[in-house]
Design a protein around this motif. Sequence first.
Motif, mmCIF file in Angstrom:
data_model
loop_
_atom_site.group_PDB
_atom_site.id
_atom_site.type_symbol
_atom_site.label_atom_id
_atom_site.label_comp_id
_atom_site.label_asym_id
_atom_site.label_seq_id
_atom_site.Cartn_x
_atom_site.Cartn_y
_atom_site.Cartn_z
ATOM 1 N N ARG A 27 -39.218 6.040 6.849
ATOM 2 C CA ARG A 27 -38.061 5.767 7.875
ATOM 3 C C ARG A 27 -37.257 6.904 7.934
ATOM 4 N NH1 ARG A 27 -36.247 0.879 4.631
ATOM 5 N NH2 ARG A 27 -38.417 0.667 4.660
ATOM 6 N N GLN A 65 -31.569 5.580 7.551
ATOM 7 C CA GLN A 65 -32.195 4.379 7.181
ATOM 8 C C GLN A 65 -32.668 4.148 5.643
ATOM 9 O OE1 GLN A 65 -35.419 3.836 9.804
ATOM 10 N NE2 GLN A 65 -34.371 2.366 11.218
ATOM 11 N N PRO A 80 -29.412 2.180 2.687
ATOM 12 C CA PRO A 80 -29.462 1.108 1.836
ATOM 13 C C PRO A 80 -30.243 1.060 0.548
ATOM 14 C CG PRO A 80 -29.618 0.528 3.955
ATOM 15 C CD PRO A 80 -29.817 2.216 3.947
ATOM 16 N N ARG A 101 -30.287 0.309 -4.509
ATOM 17 C CA ARG A 101 -30.976 -0.636 -5.137
ATOM 18 C C ARG A 101 -31.740 -0.054 -6.205
ATOM 19 N NH1 ARG A 101 -29.187 -2.125 -0.316
ATOM 20 N NH2 ARG A 101 -28.990 -4.674 0.068
ATOM 21 N N GLU A 132 -15.228 -4.132 -3.320
ATOM 22 C CA GLU A 132 -15.632 -5.139 -2.471
ATOM 23 C C GLU A 132 -14.451 -5.167 -1.305
ATOM 24 O OE1 GLU A 132 -15.247 -9.298 -3.357
ATOM 25 O OE2 GLU A 132 -16.789 -9.788 -1.825
ATOM 26 N N GLY A 133 -13.320 -5.015 -1.380
ATOM 27 C CA GLY A 133 -12.373 -4.910 -0.534
ATOM 28 C C GLY A 133 -12.388 -3.664 0.193
ATOM 29 N N GLY A 173 -17.177 -3.861 1.212
ATOM 30 C CA GLY A 173 -17.616 -5.036 2.001
ATOM 31 C C GLY A 173 -18.700 -5.752 1.114
ATOM 32 N N SER A 174 -18.961 -5.111 -0.112
ATOM 33 C CA SER A 174 -20.019 -5.440 -0.930
ATOM 34 C C SER A 174 -19.629 -5.358 -2.224
ATOM 35 C CB SER A 174 -21.370 -4.650 -0.626
ATOM 36 O OG SER A 174 -22.511 -4.897 -1.313
ATOM 37 N N CYS A 204 -23.569 0.950 -0.395
ATOM 38 C CA CYS A 204 -24.126 1.586 0.760
ATOM 39 C C CYS A 204 -22.743 2.300 1.575
ATOM 40 C CB CYS A 204 -24.790 0.786 1.679
ATOM 41 S SG CYS A 204 -25.567 1.633 2.911
ATOM 42 N N ARG A 263 -26.103 11.323 14.867
ATOM 43 C CA ARG A 263 -26.466 10.147 14.472
ATOM 44 C C ARG A 263 -27.947 10.144 14.200
ATOM 45 N NH1 ARG A 263 -24.702 5.420 18.390
ATOM 46 N NH2 ARG A 263 -22.783 5.637 17.204
ATOM 47 N N PRO A 298 -12.844 -10.765 1.591
ATOM 48 C CA PRO A 298 -12.015 -9.729 1.893
ATOM 49 C C PRO A 298 -12.271 -9.384 3.525
ATOM 50 C CG PRO A 298 -13.521 -8.804 0.410
ATOM 51 C CD PRO A 298 -13.745 -10.402 0.641
ATOM 52 N N ARG A 342 -13.282 -6.658 4.801
ATOM 53 C CA ARG A 342 -14.425 -6.007 5.258
ATOM 54 C C ARG A 342 -15.660 -6.586 4.665
ATOM 55 N NH1 ARG A 342 -11.924 -0.120 3.743
ATOM 56 N NH2 ARG A 342 -11.013 0.167 5.384
ATOM 57 N N PHE A 343 -15.913 -7.740 4.310
ATOM 58 C CA PHE A 343 -16.761 -8.508 3.531
ATOM 59 C C PHE A 343 -18.096 -8.223 4.748
ATOM 60 C CE2 PHE A 343 -19.504 -12.362 3.215
ATOM 61 C CZ PHE A 343 -19.856 -12.161 1.739
ATOM 62 N N ARG A 344 -19.286 -8.241 3.973
ATOM 63 C CA ARG A 344 -20.290 -7.743 4.750
ATOM 64 C C ARG A 344 -21.285 -8.974 4.601
ATOM 65 N NH1 ARG A 344 -21.225 -2.222 2.875
ATOM 66 N NH2 ARG A 344 -23.038 -3.123 1.995
ATOM 67 N N LYS A 366 -33.037 -0.466 16.563
ATOM 68 C CA LYS A 366 -33.523 0.811 16.128
ATOM 69 C C LYS A 366 -32.991 1.309 14.728
ATOM 70 C CE LYS A 366 -34.544 2.610 20.617
ATOM 71 N NZ LYS A 366 -33.488 3.176 21.734
ATOM 72 N N ALA A 367 -31.689 1.059 14.592
ATOM 73 C CA ALA A 367 -30.912 1.488 13.327
ATOM 74 C C ALA A 367 -31.278 0.755 12.353
ATOM 75 C CB ALA A 367 -29.669 1.522 13.584
ATOM 76 N N CYS A 368 -31.912 -0.372 12.350
ATOM 77 C CA CYS A 368 -32.134 -1.211 11.345
ATOM 78 C C CYS A 368 -33.259 -0.790 10.355
ATOM 79 C CB CYS A 368 -32.483 -2.751 11.826
ATOM 80 S SG CYS A 368 -32.662 -3.817 10.531
ATOM 81 N N PRO A 369 -32.826 -0.783 9.155
ATOM 82 C CA PRO A 369 -34.024 -0.141 8.375
ATOM 83 C C PRO A 369 -35.255 -1.290 7.981
ATOM 84 C CG PRO A 369 -31.932 -0.379 6.975
ATOM 85 C CD PRO A 369 -31.676 -0.756 8.408
ATOM 86 N N SER A 392 -30.869 -6.625 4.693
ATOM 87 C CA SER A 392 -30.223 -6.260 3.565
ATOM 88 C C SER A 392 -28.913 -6.287 3.532
ATOM 89 C CB SER A 392 -31.132 -4.882 2.898
ATOM 90 O OG SER A 392 -30.850 -4.027 3.979
ATOM 91 N N CYS A 416 -26.928 -4.050 5.185
ATOM 92 C CA CYS A 416 -26.339 -2.725 5.081
ATOM 93 C C CYS A 416 -25.209 -2.359 5.966
ATOM 94 C CB CYS A 416 -27.423 -1.738 5.068
ATOM 95 S SG CYS A 416 -28.330 -1.848 6.787
ATOM 96 N N GLU A 438 -22.505 -0.600 12.646
ATOM 97 C CA GLU A 438 -21.651 0.728 12.459
ATOM 98 C C GLU A 438 -22.301 1.354 13.998
ATOM 99 O OE1 GLU A 438 -22.161 4.103 9.359
ATOM 100 O OE2 GLU A 438 -21.799 2.132 8.703
ATOM 101 N N VAL A 439 -23.534 1.138 14.241
ATOM 102 C CA VAL A 439 -24.133 1.970 15.336
ATOM 103 C C VAL A 439 -23.675 1.467 16.846
ATOM 104 C CG1 VAL A 439 -26.315 0.873 15.705
ATOM 105 C CG2 VAL A 439 -26.200 3.240 15.597
#
Lengths: 377, 148
Positions: free
Chosen positions: A65, A69, A72, A76, A153-154, A157-158, A163, A301, B43, B45-47, B71-74, B104, B106, B111-112
């Motif tokens: 990848r 990519q 993330p 883990r 988390e704030g 977001g996780s 990540c 990018r 919150p 920014r919660f994902r 494309k960006a997705c892992p 997952s 992420c 973002e992209v």
Amino acid sequence: MILQKDIERLSAGSNETFVLNLGPQHPATHGVLRVKLTMDGEFITRAEPVPGYIHRMHEKMGENRTWAQFLPNTSRIDYLSAMAYTHAYVAAVERAAKIEVPARAEYIRVITSELNRVSSHLVWFGAFLLDLGGFTPLLYAFDDREKILDLLEGLTGSRLTYCYYRFGGVCNDIDAGFVEGARAFVTYMRPRLLMYRELVTDNVILRKRLIGIGFIDRDMCRRYGASGAVLRGAGVNYDVRRAEPYSVYPQFNFDIPVFPEGDCMARYLVRMEEIAQSLRIIEQALDGLPEGPFLAKGVPRMMKPPAGDYCFAVEAARGRFVVRVVSEGKDIPYRLRLRTPSFSNLSLFEEASRGMMLPDALALMGSLDLVIPDIDR
Amino acid sequence: MNGPLINVWRGFRSLVSGMRITLQQFFKPNVTVQYPHESIKMPERFRGHIIFVRDPDSGKSLCIACKSCAKACPSECIVVDGVKREGEKKKSVTEFKLDFTKCSLCGSCVEVCPADALRFSKEYNLASPTKGEYVEIDLVRRLEADKP
């Protein structure tokens, strides 16, 4: 305390041993670690760790990848100190692509990494005492950890797999609310550490279970490549933040706790002291937080770092974590090697646990602070 | 001096200090949230899983079907398709499916996105007795049905 002559008497009396499986689904192994114990009565004659139950091929996944990519995945590997692991990976790639990280981003990285280290140590604290049979401290520790998780988390977001770092900085800026929350946490946590000291560290039962149990000396640490609190608990003053300074750590005042005893208590005290030191670092970083961008400009990018072999080490909560990336100048890495601290820390278990009683060996295993996905990765 | 009496005294002292801390806890506020009856607000920014952002003018999705997110997705869990309609400058999306069993969370896709057409849902009670519900989350249909 077990005496050598007890062991000799017991092992001389009979040649009968039996095999005891500890794990892979055992509450004291915190995950899917299996240890094949050859027991002589209550004493361990041989302990053979069998890792591999949660192997997910992170290294191989890195080879198929793009550079971004893989981000993330880094959270883990060791889910309890995800920030430090992402830090090592992004910093390795930044070193390869020669990206300058803005000062504000480095400060944010230090603050979040240290918060993450505190939360990781709190989980260890709770789980370790749970292994030893004390249930209450876990609840206190998780209450405190919850405050860190809410803060992060704030921001990200996780709650666990953040990540949050990107090549050249971080993905969100911190706001006044976060700074205030982090300050409030530092002021809240200091008296809690005193409370832990009174409730747990000074407790007679805990001291009897930890002092003089599970000796790991510096020679053994060197042979197995142990790092982190295991190494510092054996009297070696080694911390990547000092030995190979990275990010903005050289700008902060903090001590590396070292205890020479090499027993479970020494490792316990190293981690408790590390929480206090992390709070010091967070406080200083919040005071000195510079203004400016949080993400470097001009980061492509699609990363294509120039061909070469690059390494980066960080001090994760469990010890020295190294990422080695080999680039061929393409959009995917040629090789991605992860050197995880838990694997080395586990490998000395076989030697260190020989001749120990089973409950003491569990105290030893708890004091190594193993995270099983970190061993298998 | 390390006689049995000293040991008893030390044990008693640590018992008392432990009990004192436990007793203090009785007078502290309750930290448990009674989950099914009350829940925590997520919150900003919660994902959660991704959903479309609605264009305030047209009421449609902002997505231009450029497939950057796919494309960006892992984990390769996004399938996008779009068409270029007559008289419109940009492509518009006809199909956007998310395989949430692989996702997952992420956030690379958000973002992209060049059109800022994606955002995170604040929904977190994601449990279903059937697998099918999350193998394909159809973002286009969700937007039409006005689901959050």
